[in-house]
Design a protein around this motif. Sequence first.
Motif: not given
Length: 223
Positions: A167-174, A176-178
């Motif tokens: 989740a962190y590497n895929r940008g889930y916590f960014e 907007p979410r990636r």
Amino acid sequence: MVVEASFMVEDSEFPLSAVFEHLSSVTIELDRVVPTTSAVIPYFWIYTDDTTKLNTDLGDEIGIREVTIIDQVKEAMFVRVNWNLDHESVLTAILNTDVTLLSGKGRGGQWVFTVRAQEQAEISSFRTYCRNHELSVELTQFNSVSPLEDGQEYNLTADQQIALELAYNRGYFESPRRATQEDLGDDLDITRQAVSSLLKRGIGQLIASTLATTEADQPPRPN
């Protein structure tokens, strides 16, 4: 983080499957001996009740140039395969991505392959390659083989750590979410609900291990 994944493969997606057409009870297993030449996964054991009933004239099968019998006993045959790598199959998917084949076994018309990768993204690349080349593979097992020193410090399970890192590497916590939970579920081959549960439990465990304190540990409240 080194990971291993097992995939179930339809018999039509891997050469040698023609063997299943000639016998009702047969097991084909990759021999783990590493060749000293440039040959690709050349050796297999074929187990059956009676090898005399086995048709080994498979040179005309799609994906195979030649099959040579190295040794033969009553219920087992040791063969060397010269593949036709111009034909797309799970074999070419393994060769063209950064995964290492650990084992392969065919039985009852189905194949199970286990691969190892240095990180989750390489497993995802393997699955993407298969999808792009219309190769049907199903993820049946996924686990970390690296010591989970950081995760153990926070009492995370292996599945929770894998989900959180992905989740962190895929940008889930960014913001907007990636990536969405559906995206993570596709990578891990689990449902969105399962992803949500892993993330919630994992985050909860991280908070409990890092931020939360017991009443005895809390500083005195100001008057």
